[in-house]
Design a protein around this motif. Structure first.
Motif, mmCIF file in Angstrom:
data_model
loop_
_atom_site.group_PDB
_atom_site.id
_atom_site.type_symbol
_atom_site.label_atom_id
_atom_site.label_comp_id
_atom_site.label_asym_id
_atom_site.label_seq_id
_atom_site.Cartn_x
_atom_site.Cartn_y
_atom_site.Cartn_z
ATOM 1 N N ARG A 1 41.336 9.520 -17.998
ATOM 2 C CA ARG A 1 40.666 10.763 -18.716
ATOM 3 C C ARG A 1 38.951 10.620 -18.261
ATOM 4 N N GLN A 2 38.646 9.155 -18.297
ATOM 5 C CA GLN A 2 37.195 9.019 -18.111
ATOM 6 C C GLN A 2 36.908 9.213 -16.389
ATOM 7 N N SER B 1 40.139 11.080 -30.719
ATOM 8 C CA SER B 1 39.404 12.464 -30.723
ATOM 9 C C SER B 1 39.245 12.739 -29.280
ATOM 10 N N ARG B 2 38.513 12.137 -28.726
ATOM 11 C CA ARG B 2 38.318 12.312 -27.188
ATOM 12 C C ARG B 2 39.580 12.858 -26.515
ATOM 13 N N GLU C 1 37.181 7.539 -32.333
ATOM 14 C CA GLU C 1 36.265 8.118 -31.231
ATOM 15 C C GLU C 1 37.341 8.223 -30.174
ATOM 16 N N GLU C 2 38.235 7.418 -29.886
ATOM 17 C CA GLU C 2 38.961 7.341 -28.774
ATOM 18 C C GLU C 2 40.139 8.549 -28.919
ATOM 19 N N SER D 1 42.852 6.332 -21.302
ATOM 20 C CA SER D 1 41.508 6.331 -21.504
ATOM 21 C C SER D 1 40.869 6.270 -20.382
ATOM 22 N N ALA E 1 40.792 16.221 -27.881
ATOM 23 C CA ALA E 1 40.014 17.401 -27.075
ATOM 24 C C ALA E 1 40.187 17.406 -25.731
ATOM 25 N N TYR E 2 40.672 16.339 -24.851
ATOM 26 C CA TYR E 2 40.927 16.366 -23.631
ATOM 27 C C TYR E 2 42.065 17.079 -23.422
ATOM 28 N N ARG F 1 27.729 7.620 -18.642
ATOM 29 C CA ARG F 1 27.536 9.099 -18.758
ATOM 30 C C ARG F 1 26.579 9.439 -17.618
ATOM 31 N N GLY G 1 34.669 3.103 -20.751
ATOM 32 C CA GLY G 1 34.669 4.402 -21.014
ATOM 33 C C GLY G 1 33.114 5.002 -21.420
#
Length: 514
Positions: free
Chosen positions: A346-347, A315-316, A312-313, A343, A319-320, A468, A465
């Motif tokens: 980005r968050q 892939s994020r 997950e990390e 990480s 994508a970023y 939301r 992270g």
């Protein structure tokens, strides 16, 4: 990019350090791994709180994880805590104390979130079909996940973990048939309300992930080898059991065999060396659950929670990176050069943009330049830590000014530096000469963007992270309410603590976590 992740369970804690595999989205190459038998389940008092001894064990493990990650060139360990801390009444307080003691924050995740990530890890390890049911047995809980080739679709977590069931039903070294039957009956009684959701169909692939499942696969492989007279039953066992399949009948036969053995004898069974005390309850729980669901054969996945965290990390981040403009890639390169926690960067950049967009939708002024500058400042706000933690906001401003960011004018670089400088500590003041050297419109811009950045940074205070953004609403009295999901208690406290400049610029802010 290198990433370090760890999971803290009831019985043990595991660290995994990996780097992204070139040309493989979400793929990774393991660089190092470490298992610490923290046995937090032994350190719960009568009320379920983690004891001081348990805290010491956890702090020791997290310190070792942090040191190993640092030696591998990874700035921070991303840690998720599962059943033991999730159910402990003092779990959140313990997590906060771990941050103070070790510099590592174990973010407590729900059983459903644990199941989702475990499914992701299993999908990376074994071939899944269009309909899959995953069972993941931990020390405190048993997760059920139904999903397809795209990901998990239904998740359930029940308090049926191996250590929990051992303590609840077994009193003797060799559990009697009545005790095993009582455990089996308890599992079967717990499942009917959910059984149809995870019922095995003709085309369903059933996957098991957990140390107990891996141990069972190794033991069954040894029994098959012993029965055929081949060398497969050697004490060494197979190097890997990933992708190994066995029948539920074989699992039942293994359960019956080990049930009658003392712990010392169970420890001599290949695969069960480290699970002799809890393996009978673990096998009985899995066998009962699989029987209720109608499974006849299962496949073992060595990919589980921490592998899902890694995927997950990575892939994020990929994508970023792929979505960045040329000048934002320059920002990312600068963050990497100065060893920033990518990480977290980005968050914070994503949360900053989301908050700015929500303010703009509510009528506050914001333009494309605001968004670009805020994104850059969010990505670079902590690069000054390469100089020192103390006053790192000032060091960040200095480094940004001298980093030769491509695609930014001198004025834009200065604005980015000042927004990053004000992400913590004092807000802009007339006594700050560099701030006062800006034009009046740019001073207002820096103040507005810094107000947003401070809240965004607070919302990832744990560096987990998970936060939301939901709705941002302005009341008639000018105050604001922000709905946030997935945030840890530390994140929510961090955002509240850093909402001072927001209140001055936009009006008081309250947070709501449903």
């Amino acid at each position: 990019m290198r990433v370090a992740v760890a999971d803290v369970g009831t019985n043990s804690s595991h660290l995994l350090i990996a780097e992204a595999a070139q040309g493989d989205a979400g793929g990774f190459r393991v660089l190092d791994a470490l298992k610490d038998r923290t046995r937090l389940g032994e350190c719960l008092d009568g009320a379920g709180n983690l004891s001081p001894e348990g805290e010491d064990r956890l702090a020791s493990a997290l310190t070792r994880f942090r040191e190993l990650a640092s030696a591998a060139g990874v700035a921070e360990v991303h840690v998720y805590a599962t059943s033991a801390l999730r159910e402990a009444p003092n779990g959140a307080e313990v997590a906060g104390r771990m941050l103070a003691r070790t510099g590592v924050y174990p973010a407590i995740i729900s059983g459903e979130r644990e199941g989702e990530l475990t499914y992701l890890g299993a999908a990376h390890a074994v071939e899944l079909g269009e309909d899959n049911v995953l069972l993941d047995l931990g020390g405190g809980s048993l997760e059920f996940v139904r999903g397809d080739g795209q990901g998990p679709r239904d998740v359930l977590s029940l308090p049926l973990g191996g250590i929990r069931m051992t303590r609840a039903f077994f009193r003797a070294d060799v559990p009697g048939r009545k005790e095993v039957q009582a455990l089996t009956d308890a599992v079967r009684a717990a499942l009917p309300p959910y059984a149809e959701r995870f019922r095995v169909r003709p085309d369903t692939r059933v996957v098991l992930s957990s140390g107990t499942a891996e141990a069972a696969a190794e033991a069954i492989a040894a029994r098959r080898g012993a029965g055929s007279g081949s060398g497969a039953g050697s004490d060494d066992g197979p190097d890997s059991v990933n992708g190994v399949s066995f029948t539920v009948a074989e699992l039942g036969a293994l359960l019956e065999h080990v049930r009658g053995l003392k712990a010392a004898a169970r420890a001599r069974v290949p695969g069960l060396e480290r699970r002799s005390e809890t393996v009978v309850a673990g096998l009985a729980t899995l066998h009962a659950a699989l029987t209720v669901l109608g499974a006849s054969e299962v496949t073992v996945s060595e990919g589980a929670l921490r592998e899902g965290m890694l995927i997950e990390e990575l892939s994020r981040f990929q994508a970023y990176r792929s979505a960045l403009s040329a000048r934002q890639r320059s920002v990312l390169g600068t963050a990497e050069r100065f060893g920033a926690n990518l990480s977290h960067s980005r968050q914070v950049a994503a949360l900053s943009r989301g908050l700015l967009d929500a303010l703009h939708a509510a009528g506050e002024p914001a333009d494309h330049e605001d968004r670009s500058l805020l994104t850059a400042a969010g990505a670079l706000h902590e690069v000054g830590q390469i100089v020192a933690q103390s006053a790192h906001h000032k060091h960040s401003a200095y480094l940004i000014r001298h980093a030769e960011l491509r695609g930014f004018s001198p004025r834009e670089i200065e604005l980015t530096a000042q927004v990053a400088r004000y992400h913590r500590k004092s807000p802009p003041k007339p006594s700050h000469a560099e701030f006062m050297a800006l034009s009046a419109p740019d001073r207002a811009r820096v103040t507005r963007l810094a107000a947003v950045l401070r809240v965004a940074d607070g919302l990832d205070r744990s560096h987990a992270g998970g936060a939301r953004l939901g709705a941002l609403r302005r009341a008639a009295d000018g105050s604001w309410e922000l709905t946030v999901s997935g945030a840890t208690p530390l994140d929510l406290a961090g955002a509240r603590d850093k909402a001072d400049l927001w209140a001055r610029v936009f009006g008081p802010l309250t947070l709501r976590a449903p």
